[in-house]
Design an enzyme around this catalytic site. Structure first.
Site, PDB file in Angstrom:
ATOM      1  N   ARG A 268     -12.604  -1.067 -10.629  1.00  0.00           N
ATOM      2  CA  ARG A 268     -12.251   0.134  -9.951  1.00  0.00           C
ATOM      3  C   ARG A 268     -12.276   1.644 -11.146  1.00  0.00           C
ATOM      4  NH1 ARG A 268      -8.570   1.152  -5.131  1.00  0.00           N
ATOM      5  NH2 ARG A 268      -6.857   2.218  -6.936  1.00  0.00           N
TER       6      ARG A 268
ATOM      7  N   ASP B  10      -7.498   4.808  -0.757  1.00  0.00           N
ATOM      8  CA  ASP B  10      -7.512   4.959  -1.896  1.00  0.00           C
ATOM      9  C   ASP B  10      -6.468   6.290  -2.198  1.00  0.00           C
ATOM     10  OD1 ASP B  10      -8.061   2.154  -2.100  1.00  0.00           O
ATOM     11  OD2 ASP B  10      -9.851   3.385  -3.247  1.00  0.00           O
TER      12      ASP B  10
ATOM     13  N   HIS C  39     -10.712   1.194   4.248  1.00  0.00           N
ATOM     14  CA  HIS C  39     -11.818  -0.136   3.650  1.00  0.00           C
ATOM     15  C   HIS C  39     -10.567  -0.553   3.425  1.00  0.00           C
ATOM     16  CE1 HIS C  39     -10.539   2.157  -0.130  1.00  0.00           C
ATOM     17  NE2 HIS C  39     -10.093   0.832  -0.823  1.00  0.00           N
TER      18      HIS C  39
ATOM     19  N   HIS D  87      -7.039   0.441   4.575  1.00  0.00           N
ATOM     20  CA  HIS D  87      -6.594   1.936   4.004  1.00  0.00           C
ATOM     21  C   HIS D  87      -7.592   2.535   3.221  1.00  0.00           C
ATOM     22  CE1 HIS D  87      -7.371  -0.495   0.278  1.00  0.00           C
ATOM     23  NE2 HIS D  87      -7.699   0.086  -0.287  1.00  0.00           N
TER      24      HIS D  87
HETATM   25  C1  SIN Z   1      -9.578  -1.527  -3.336  1.00  0.00           C
HETATM   26  O1  SIN Z   1      -8.870  -1.676  -2.002  1.00  0.00           O
HETATM   27  O2  SIN Z   1      -9.389  -0.254  -3.894  1.00  0.00           O
HETATM   28  C2  SIN Z   1     -10.188  -2.459  -3.263  1.00  0.00           C
HETATM   29  C3  SIN Z   1     -11.376  -2.937  -2.322  1.00  0.00           C
HETATM   30  C4  SIN Z   1     -11.799  -4.681  -2.575  1.00  0.00           C
HETATM   31  O3  SIN Z   1     -11.152  -4.862  -3.459  1.00  0.00           O
HETATM   32  O4  SIN Z   1     -12.894  -4.824  -2.401  1.00  0.00           O
END
Ligand code: SIN
Length: 287
Positions: A275, A108, A260, A106
């Protein structure tokens, strides 16, 4: 402020670079990282799509200060925040949980009309094995499309939604976090299938399997066929790099330029990441 001697080394042919020779704790010191260092990081970010920093045991204040060098903070509507820091979302999987956050490919916040431009993820607790994050370049994926497919998608738009992922009916919503299932926050928007990168102007494929629900004006079957063709191409084209975390590692990715996914391969172990997402600008079609 100290002058820092940055080194930037590509992680793979198409995506990612390691940045060393920098102490990100300086972001919260008077004068911050300074305009030259900030400009070098911005350029590298636009060029490589995701930057990796090792051994950065920074505090939440320093994490916030680092993010604010690039744009204002975009507060996540669904993840629980770190105590005292509404701008820092917890990406947490407890030992006894089955599902993880971000376990499918995906980008974000694409369900927002103006999606977050970047995400800065800091590893606080990592499992002994597993829990890598895989990145890929949607610019390289666009470049490698056939001319016919480029022409087909040039003026198309897609519907993006958060409802099926974070809404009340999302099957894993309750397990992952108490702010999931927040009916007031879910929503959607449309974006072009091909966007122009706001800094570089490079054409980027801007669809993703997590949040896209269909192509505007197309039937479900037609949409599914085309989207699956694009997703197979994006995932299988060798445009990727898989990052292995250590506590104190940071990945800073550009949501206009990358996809990612976080591997969910560490049953019985805890993983905690912090994050911060930073604001973006309205996305223009590349056509
Ligand atoms: C996310 O998708 O923002 C999380 C990625 C992760 O936890 O590695």
């Amino acid at each position: 402020m100290t002058t820092q001697q940055l080194t930037i080394e590509p992680a793979s042919e198409h995506v990612g670079a390691f940045v060393s020779g920098i102490d990100l704790a300086q972001a919260a010191a008077p004068g911050g990282l300074g305009p030259e260092t900030t400009a070098v990081i911005k350029d590298a970010w636009a060029k490589h799509g995701v930057l990796f920093f090792r051994e950065q045991p920074i505090t939440p204040e320093q994490h916030m200060a680092f993010a604010e060098h690039f744009a204002a903070i975009d507060i996540n509507k669904f993840f629980a925040a770190v105590d005292g820091f509404p701008g820092i979302a917890q990406v947490l999987k407890e030992k006894d949980q089955e599902h993880n956050i971000g376990g499918g490919w995906h980008t974000d916040h694409t369900y927002d009309a103006v999606p977050a431009r970047g995400s800065i993820l800091l590893a606080r607790e990592t499992p002994a094995t597993g829990g890598d994050t895989h990145f890929l370049s949607v610019g390289a994926a666009y470049d490698a499309l056939t001319e016919d497919l480029k022409a087909t998608i040039a003026t198309l738009e897609a519907h993006h939604s958060s409802e099926h992922v974070f809404g009340a009916k999302a099957e894993h919503a309750k397990e992952i976090g108490d702010r999931f299932g927040n009916a007031d926050a879910v929503g959607g928007t449309t974006h072009p299938l091909v966007i122009k990168h706001p800094e570089t102007g490079r054409k980027m494929l801007y669809v993703n399997a997590a949040f896209v629900t269909g192509i505007v004006g197309w039937s479900d079957d037609e949409s599914t066929d085309l989207l699956n063709q694009l997703y197979r191409h994006i995932v299988n084209g060798g445009f990727d790099y898989r990052f292995e975390w250590e506590v104190g590692s940071i990945a800073m990715w550009d949501n206009c330029a990358t996809w990612h996914m976080a591997y969910n391969d560490y049953p019985g172990q805890r993983r905690l990441m912090h994050r911060i997402t930073v604001e973006g600008v309205a996305l223009d079609a590349a056509a």
